[in-house]
Design a protein around this motif. Sequence first.
Motif, PDB file in Angstrom:
ATOM      1  N   ALA A   1      56.827  41.599  47.268  1.00 22.77           N
ATOM      2  CA  ALA A   1      56.981  40.263  48.311  1.00 22.77           C
ATOM      3  C   ALA A   1      56.062  39.938  49.056  1.00 22.77           C
ATOM      4  O   ALA A   1      55.010  40.707  49.208  1.00 22.77           O
ATOM      5  N   THR A   2      56.100  38.802  49.530  1.00 21.86           N
ATOM      6  CA  THR A   2      55.288  38.268  50.258  1.00 21.86           C
ATOM      7  C   THR A   2      54.836  39.024  51.604  1.00 21.86           C
ATOM      8  O   THR A   2      55.818  39.768  52.057  1.00 21.86           O
ATOM      9  N   LEU A   3      53.545  39.149  52.002  1.00 20.26           N
ATOM     10  CA  LEU A   3      53.271  39.879  53.217  1.00 20.26           C
ATOM     11  C   LEU A   3      52.904  39.066  54.582  1.00 20.26           C
ATOM     12  O   LEU A   3      52.151  37.884  54.065  1.00 20.26           O
ATOM     13  N   GLU A   4      53.183  39.157  55.577  1.00 20.33           N
ATOM     14  CA  GLU A   4      53.258  38.350  56.889  1.00 20.33           C
ATOM     15  C   GLU A   4      52.124  38.980  57.753  1.00 20.33           C
ATOM     16  O   GLU A   4      52.196  40.252  58.188  1.00 20.33           O
ATOM     17  N   LEU A   5      51.008  38.281  58.010  1.00 20.70           N
ATOM     18  CA  LEU A   5      49.683  38.807  58.773  1.00 20.70           C
ATOM     19  C   LEU A   5      50.073  38.611  60.217  1.00 20.70           C
ATOM     20  O   LEU A   5      50.296  37.594  60.668  1.00 20.70           O
TER      21      LEU A   5
ATOM     22  N   THR B   1      53.381  42.801  57.320  1.00 17.48           N
ATOM     23  CA  THR B   1      54.708  43.089  57.360  1.00 17.48           C
ATOM     24  C   THR B   1      55.506  42.237  56.140  1.00 17.48           C
ATOM     25  O   THR B   1      55.252  40.819  55.705  1.00 17.48           O
ATOM     26  N   CYS B   2      55.968  42.995  55.329  1.00 16.04           N
ATOM     27  CA  CYS B   2      56.753  42.606  54.043  1.00 16.04           C
ATOM     28  C   CYS B   2      57.941  41.628  54.649  1.00 16.04           C
ATOM     29  O   CYS B   2      58.711  41.961  55.325  1.00 16.04           O
ATOM     30  N   THR B   3      58.039  40.399  53.914  1.00 15.24           N
ATOM     31  CA  THR B   3      59.160  39.661  54.084  1.00 15.24           C
ATOM     32  C   THR B   3      60.343  39.840  53.659  1.00 15.24           C
ATOM     33  O   THR B   3      61.469  39.318  54.126  1.00 15.24           O
ATOM     34  N   GLU B   4      60.311  40.838  52.757  1.00 15.25           N
ATOM     35  CA  GLU B   4      61.766  41.170  52.279  1.00 15.25           C
ATOM     36  C   GLU B   4      62.225  42.508  52.818  1.00 15.25           C
ATOM     37  O   GLU B   4      63.070  42.390  53.306  1.00 15.25           O
ATOM     38  N   CYS B   5      61.568  43.527  52.611  1.00 15.60           N
ATOM     39  CA  CYS B   5      61.939  44.900  53.149  1.00 15.60           C
ATOM     40  C   CYS B   5      61.653  45.156  54.636  1.00 15.60           C
ATOM     41  O   CYS B   5      62.199  46.160  55.186  1.00 15.60           O
ATOM     42  N   GLY B   6      60.673  44.343  55.152  1.00 13.92           N
ATOM     43  CA  GLY B   6      60.441  44.814  56.441  1.00 13.92           C
ATOM     44  C   GLY B   6      59.353  45.685  56.739  1.00 13.92           C
ATOM     45  O   GLY B   6      58.975  46.182  57.870  1.00 13.92           O
TER      46      GLY B   6
END
Length: 64
Positions: free
Chosen positions: A16-20, A36-41
């Motif tokens: 999944a996409t990562l948030e910076l 931080t992963c937008t799916e699993c956290g």
Amino acid sequence: MKESLMDVICCPLDKATLELDVDDADDEEVLAGTLTCTECGETYPIEDGIPNLLPPDMREEAAA
């Protein structure tokens, strides 16, 4: 790490996409922060400009 890397990296667990989240940066690079992963956290640290994308269980083993 350069912010442009965000276009090609993803969560190693579920792709999944990562948030910076930037804690420290200079003109061109992120020096410290988290991804931080937008799916699993799951969160991945960025230290000295290097993102650590090892899964959590492997990070603990590598540090020992």
